[in-house]
Design a protein around this motif. Structure first.
Motif, PDB file in Angstrom:
ATOM      1  N   ALA A 160       0.820  -1.214   0.000  1.00  0.00           N
ATOM      2  CA  ALA A 160       0.000   0.000   0.000  1.00  0.00           C
ATOM      3  C   ALA A 160       0.850   1.259   0.000  1.00  0.00           C
ATOM      4  O   ALA A 160       0.531   2.247  -0.668  1.00  0.00           O
ATOM      5  CB  ALA A 160      -0.933  -0.013   1.211  1.00  0.00           C
TER       6      ALA A 160
ATOM      7  N   ALA B 264       2.697   1.464  -3.592  1.00  0.00           N
ATOM      8  CA  ALA B 264       1.907   1.412  -4.825  1.00  0.00           C
ATOM      9  C   ALA B 264       1.782   2.762  -5.521  1.00  0.00           C
ATOM     10  O   ALA B 264       1.943   2.837  -6.752  1.00  0.00           O
ATOM     11  CB  ALA B 264       0.524   0.824  -4.537  1.00  0.00           C
TER      12      ALA B 264
ATOM     13  N   HIS C  23       3.340   2.600  -9.393  1.00  0.00           N
ATOM     14  CA  HIS C  23       2.566   2.720 -10.633  1.00  0.00           C
ATOM     15  C   HIS C  23       3.321   3.530 -11.684  1.00  0.00           C
ATOM     16  O   HIS C  23       3.250   3.226 -12.881  1.00  0.00           O
ATOM     17  CB  HIS C  23       1.214   3.377 -10.348  1.00  0.00           C
ATOM     18  CG  HIS C  23       0.315   2.533  -9.499  1.00  0.00           C
ATOM     19  ND1 HIS C  23      -0.703   3.054  -8.741  1.00  0.00           N
ATOM     20  CD2 HIS C  23       0.275   1.199  -9.275  1.00  0.00           C
ATOM     21  CE1 HIS C  23      -1.328   2.089  -8.098  1.00  0.00           C
ATOM     22  NE2 HIS C  23      -0.747   0.953  -8.405  1.00  0.00           N
TER      23      HIS C  23
ATOM     24  N   SER D 207       1.807  -4.421 -13.085  1.00  0.00           N
ATOM     25  CA  SER D 207       1.974  -4.332 -11.636  1.00  0.00           C
ATOM     26  C   SER D 207       0.701  -4.843 -10.976  1.00  0.00           C
ATOM     27  O   SER D 207      -0.364  -4.872 -11.593  1.00  0.00           O
ATOM     28  CB  SER D 207       2.269  -2.896 -11.194  1.00  0.00           C
ATOM     29  OG  SER D 207       1.160  -2.053 -11.430  1.00  0.00           O
TER      30      SER D 207
ATOM     31  N   ASP E 200      -1.308  -4.504  -7.142  1.00  0.00           N
ATOM     32  CA  ASP E 200      -1.365  -3.918  -5.806  1.00  0.00           C
ATOM     33  C   ASP E 200      -1.724  -4.998  -4.794  1.00  0.00           C
ATOM     34  O   ASP E 200      -2.714  -5.730  -4.960  1.00  0.00           O
ATOM     35  CB  ASP E 200      -2.423  -2.816  -5.746  1.00  0.00           C
ATOM     36  CG  ASP E 200      -1.980  -1.551  -6.479  1.00  0.00           C
ATOM     37  OD1 ASP E 200      -1.001  -1.619  -7.240  1.00  0.00           O
ATOM     38  OD2 ASP E 200      -2.633  -0.506  -6.285  1.00  0.00           O
TER      39      ASP E 200
ATOM     40  N   VAL F 271      -6.831  -5.777  -7.442  1.00  0.00           N
ATOM     41  CA  VAL F 271      -6.154  -5.468  -6.190  1.00  0.00           C
ATOM     42  C   VAL F 271      -6.449  -6.618  -5.234  1.00  0.00           C
ATOM     43  O   VAL F 271      -7.627  -6.929  -4.981  1.00  0.00           O
ATOM     44  CB  VAL F 271      -6.641  -4.138  -5.579  1.00  0.00           C
ATOM     45  CG1 VAL F 271      -5.964  -3.888  -4.230  1.00  0.00           C
ATOM     46  CG2 VAL F 271      -6.380  -2.979  -6.536  1.00  0.00           C
TER      47      VAL F 271
END
Length: 422
Positions: free
Chosen positions: A110, A113, A117, A127, A129, A203
């Motif tokens: 978190a 991220a 990005h 990617s 998360d 996510v």
């Protein structure tokens, strides 16, 4: 086989779960590096992962200072925001160095991220998360950093959107500098976040629905997959000193505050010893960043102080656990099937404390600030007694542990990586 880079930053609880996850990905045939702070290099390497350095180590000096970083008081929100922005800006200065040209996939915590990005955009790689706490707005609950008090469905969603805008502001300077360094056109954190949301990218949240069910109003792709557990050697055992202490009497009560309460160890050690003595239980204090010690209570032979020992080994041997309710420690206590006494300090901890209590696996939370009150010893002792003697709390904790044992959060991530072409 994919060359995967995991990035994670913050305290032990923010980083350690990704060592177990990285080990599972390595066992699945991937080449895995974990970029984090120097403090955790031994843990990363012991898990068989490549260590790559990220700056802004919370356990070392801040830029321009001569001593260790001193945390802001939990109630000083402006100071906390300043510290967070400075931490993020320093982190952003080093995250671009963590990826190599052959990196094929970024897995992002978190904290990392919103920076990762941009790195994925610059490298033109996928990617994913992997947060440990929920952040997407929902009517089910207010933002986890708001203290756990519901504002009603409309209010919860509005507060969630506001929380995201505050996070955008925290990352603004770091985003500007990082995109310039990567040769990307200017874009604000808000723009990049909305672009990511619009793409519907998956996510995967590393907590269990046993503790927090997935909100029904979340968009498709926001999934709750279960915990990722910190790595420890398969043959790891408790030290002989601990085994001898455990064998000398009934199961003790664990007490620790993790990365919280730095510099407050002397007062907390005295308070803990007095409360455990009053509750007539044996205790194990984990020193943590507070520096808890039995030095202040040499006459209390039923106390033992420990350093870093995996909770997975220690907690199942306890009669109850008293802790700050970080996400990882909360999950570890439930996994062990032992009742808890939540003493939340700040950030998401009051939220998890409330969730534990709602499950019936914990006593009512005692806010950390209340440990400065005149009745702190009596209040903590009473909560410990409740946790140790209540069959209902132990039954709820045991049932939660049984359900957690059926989950495989790391396995879900391995599957997701496969779907991304890894």
């Amino acid at each position: 086989m994919t060359k995967i880079l995991i990035t994670a930053a913050g305290s032990y609880g923010d980083v350690a779960p990704y060592t177990g996850l990285g080990a599972r990905l390595r066992d699945a045939g991937h080449e895995v590096a974990l970029a984090t702070h120097d403090t955790y290099a031994p843990l990363v390497q012991a898990a068989g992962l490549e260590f790559r350095r990220l700056p802004a180590d919370p356990r070392t000096r801040r830029p321009g200072t001569t001593g260790q970083a001193q945390p802001a008081a939990p109630g000083d929100k402006r100071a906390l925001m300043r510290q967070a922005a400075a931490f993020i800006k320093e982190l952003g200065g080093g995250i671009a160095d963590a990826a190599h040209e052959d990196t094929g996939l970024l897995l992002l915590s978190a904290t990392t991220a919103p920076l990762g990005h941009h790195l994925a955009e610059a490298l033109d790689i996928p990617s994913l998360d992997l947060p440990l706490v929920p952040s997407a707005p929902t009517g089910d609950f207010a933002p986890v950093v708001s203290g756990g008090r519901s504002l009603g469905r409309w209010g919860n969603r509005a507060a969630g959107r506001l929380s995201l805008r505050i996070i955008d502001r925290l990352y603004a300077d770091a985003t500007r500098d990082l995109r310039a360094r990567l040769g990307l056109p200017p874009a604000t954190p808000h723009t990049v976040r909305r672009r990511t949301e619009a793409a519907g990218r998956p996510v995967l949240h590393g907590f269990s629905e046993v503790l927090l069910p997935r909100p029904a109003d979340w968009r498709t792709g926001l999934d709750v997959v279960g915990n990722w557990w910190p790595w420890h050697a398969p043959d790891a055992q408790l030290p002989d000193l601990v085994e001898d202490f455990l064998a000398a009497g009934p199961p003790p009560v664990f007490l620790g505050f993790g990365s919280m309460a730095g510099g407050d160890g002397e007062r907390l050690s005295t308070l803990a010893a007095a409360a455990l003595r009053r509750a007539k239980v044996r205790g194990i204090l984990q020193s943590g960043w507070a520096g808890l010690t039995t030095r202040r209570a040499p006459e209390h032979t039923d106390l033992l102080t420990l350093g870093d020992i995996p909770h997975a080994l220690l907690f199942p041997r306890m009669s109850a656990v008293v802790h700050h309710c970080g996400a990882g420690t909360t999950a570890a206590g439930l996994r062990a099937g032992v009742p808890a006494v939540p003493v939340p300090v700040t950030a998401d901890q009051p939220f998890w404390a409330a969730r534990l209590a709602s499950l019936g696996a914990a006593t009512a939370p005692i806010p950390f600030a209340d440990l400065s009150a005149e009745n702190a010893v009596a209040r903590l002792a009473d909560a410990v007694t409740q946790a140790v003697t209540s069959p209902a709390r132990r039954d709820h904790a045991t049932e939660a542990a049984r359900r957690l044992a059926t989950e495989d959060g790391a396995g879900e991530v391995v599957k997701a990586v496969g779907r991304l072409g890894g």
